[in-house]
Write an enzyme that holds these catalytic residues in place. Structure first.
Site, PDB file in Angstrom:
ATOM      1  N   GLU A 125      -6.371  -1.424  10.672  1.00  0.00           N
ATOM      2  CA  GLU A 125      -5.258  -2.207  10.149  1.00  0.00           C
ATOM      3  C   GLU A 125      -5.675  -3.679  10.033  1.00  0.00           C
ATOM      4  OE1 GLU A 125      -1.671  -1.205  12.595  1.00  0.00           O
ATOM      5  OE2 GLU A 125      -3.128   0.143  13.535  1.00  0.00           O
ATOM      6  N   GLN A 185      -7.144  -4.230  13.477  1.00  0.00           N
ATOM      7  CA  GLN A 185      -6.718  -3.454  14.638  1.00  0.00           C
ATOM      8  C   GLN A 185      -7.341  -2.065  14.531  1.00  0.00           C
ATOM      9  OE1 GLN A 185      -4.772  -4.942  16.928  1.00  0.00           O
ATOM     10  NE2 GLN A 185      -4.309  -3.257  18.325  1.00  0.00           N
ATOM     11  N   TYR A 218      -3.587   6.608   8.726  1.00  0.00           N
ATOM     12  CA  TYR A 218      -4.429   7.261   9.728  1.00  0.00           C
ATOM     13  C   TYR A 218      -5.516   8.047   8.987  1.00  0.00           C
ATOM     14  CZ  TYR A 218      -0.865   6.529  13.397  1.00  0.00           C
ATOM     15  OH  TYR A 218       0.018   5.992  14.295  1.00  0.00           O
ATOM     16  N   HIS A 243      -0.698   1.138   7.525  1.00  0.00           N
ATOM     17  CA  HIS A 243      -0.906   1.887   8.761  1.00  0.00           C
ATOM     18  C   HIS A 243      -1.372   3.321   8.473  1.00  0.00           C
ATOM     19  CE1 HIS A 243      -0.441   2.912  12.967  1.00  0.00           C
ATOM     20  NE2 HIS A 243       0.108   1.739  13.243  1.00  0.00           N
ATOM     21  N   HIS A 247       5.668  -4.125  14.954  1.00  0.00           N
ATOM     22  CA  HIS A 247       5.710  -3.963  13.495  1.00  0.00           C
ATOM     23  C   HIS A 247       7.024  -4.449  12.884  1.00  0.00           C
ATOM     24  CE1 HIS A 247       1.867  -2.169  13.748  1.00  0.00           C
ATOM     25  NE2 HIS A 247       2.248  -0.963  14.108  1.00  0.00           N
ATOM     26  N   ASN A 269       1.896  -5.357  14.106  1.00  0.00           N
ATOM     27  CA  ASN A 269       1.521  -5.403  15.517  1.00  0.00           C
ATOM     28  C   ASN A 269       2.669  -5.974  16.349  1.00  0.00           C
ATOM     29  OD1 ASN A 269      -0.218  -5.423  17.943  1.00  0.00           O
ATOM     30  ND2 ASN A 269      -1.887  -5.244  16.467  1.00  0.00           N
ATOM     31  N   ARG A 270       2.370  -6.641  17.447  1.00  0.00           N
ATOM     32  CA  ARG A 270       3.390  -6.948  18.454  1.00  0.00           C
ATOM     33  C   ARG A 270       3.712  -8.438  18.541  1.00  0.00           C
ATOM     34  NH1 ARG A 270       0.217  -2.700  19.821  1.00  0.00           N
ATOM     35  NH2 ARG A 270       1.328  -0.845  20.577  1.00  0.00           N
TER      36      ARG A 270
END
Length: 331
Positions: free
Chosen positions: A296, A268, A163, A161, A91, A65-66
């Site tokens: 996540e 997340q 999908y 991560h 990330h 994440n950030r």
């Protein structure tokens, strides 16, 4: 460039992993009629993974994440990360763990462990970090476990991560999603958290009861408008550090189900808001917002800059551990 895929198999799962980014490239499982199908987004070859954005299936770090302003202070020392999303670090910054060539001792048929050494100062993070990622399958369960040690104090948050689209293609907006979380972290238009967790009561972010992914994704609620859909850290119920229920997803057409348990503080929930039709998948289709979702499991985003968030500090003599267990089924 062709991929050297390591295959893990059980009676109910087939999972493909590659060393580049310790990455999941395929997950196959049967539907209610016993028909096997692909349930994660994948690309055609290794070059596609090297060039594509989106971190498909990758192990991300050093910090999932950030991190705001691409900087944090630890023990009175400021550390700066090369920004890769505006002024912020996403990330772990450019060339993170998702772009590393991990090593492995080989596959035993149902499990593989990949390893990576991140040297002191890489992307501005202190400490030499020794990381292991173990992927294993048993029956309907896919388990992902990250462990790490360091020789100097650092910050760390790792996740996978992948999908997901349990229909095997097309939109994921008809998936029914349940998240075991009564609070989310509020975010601004830069996707960074702006304060302590807020309740989801009465908002389109409330998934405590199952709801269609697409039912409220275009609602005008500020927390959705700010990030153009779902891209929020859901604060999980129960104590962090213990494996507990985080999410359950049902795809009604195929009957496929997926449940997630984790020991992390948050998940997340991301509905592919940045997918814009330019990403060409392995089977030749393109991916757009709502065609897949991510769950996540991780520490809170930007926790190194929020003293009131769960600590992300790892010190010498300690072991970092993150576990995610995905259980697949059909109903």
């Amino acid at each position: 460039m062709t991929m050297d895929v390591m295959w893990l198999r059980s009676s109910a799962l087939e999972v493909g992993v590659i060393a580049y980014g310790a990455r999941i490239v395929s997950v196959r499982t049967p539907d209610r009629d016993g028909q096997w199908g692909e349930v994660t987004l994948g690309l055609s070859d290794l070059d596609a993974y090297r060039e594509a954005p989106g971190y498909l299936g990758a192990s991300v770090g050093r910090y999932a994440n950030r991190i705001a302003g691409a900087r944090f202070t630890l023990d009175g020392v400021e550390h700066r990360i090369p920004p890769n999303e505006g002024e912020n670090a996403l990330h772990g910054g450019p060339g993170g763990f998702d772009a590393a060539e991990w090593s492995t001792d080989g596959v035993d048929g149902s499990s593989v462990t990949l390893r990576h050494t991140s040297p002191d100062g890489e992307n501005g993070f202190p400490g030499t970090l020794e990381v292991a990622a173990t992927f294993s399958v048993e029956g309907p369960e896919l388990s992902i476990t990250y462990t790490a040690t360091t020789d100097a104090a650092t910050v760390l948050s790792l996740t996978n991560h992948a999908y997901w689209n349990l229909a095997g293609g097309g939109t994921a907006e008809d998936h029914e999603v349940q998240l075991h979380a009564g609070h989310v972290l509020p975010v601004g238009d830069d996707s960074l958290p702006t304060g302590p967790p807020v309740p989801v009561d009465g908002t389109p972010l409330d998934f405590r009861s199952p709801a269609r992914l697409g039912a409220r994704i275009r609602d005008a609620h500020p927390l959705l408008v700010n990030v153009r859909g779902y891209d929020h850290a859901y604060v999980l119920e129960g104590p962090a550090g213990e494996l507990r229920a985080a999410a359950r997803v049902v795809e009604p057409r195929t009957g496929r189900t997926m449940e997630l348990r984790t020991d992390q503080p948050s998940v997340q929930f991301y509905a592919g808001n940045m997918l814009n039709g330019t990403l060409v998948l392995g089977e030749g289709s393109t991916a757009r917002q709502g065609d897949a979702f991510c769950l996540e499991a991780q520490n809170f985003p930007d926790a190194p800059n929020h003293p009131d968030y769960p600590s992300a500090v790892l010190r010498p003599g300690e072991e970092f551990r993150c576990r995610m267990v995905f259980t697949f089924g059909a109903e």
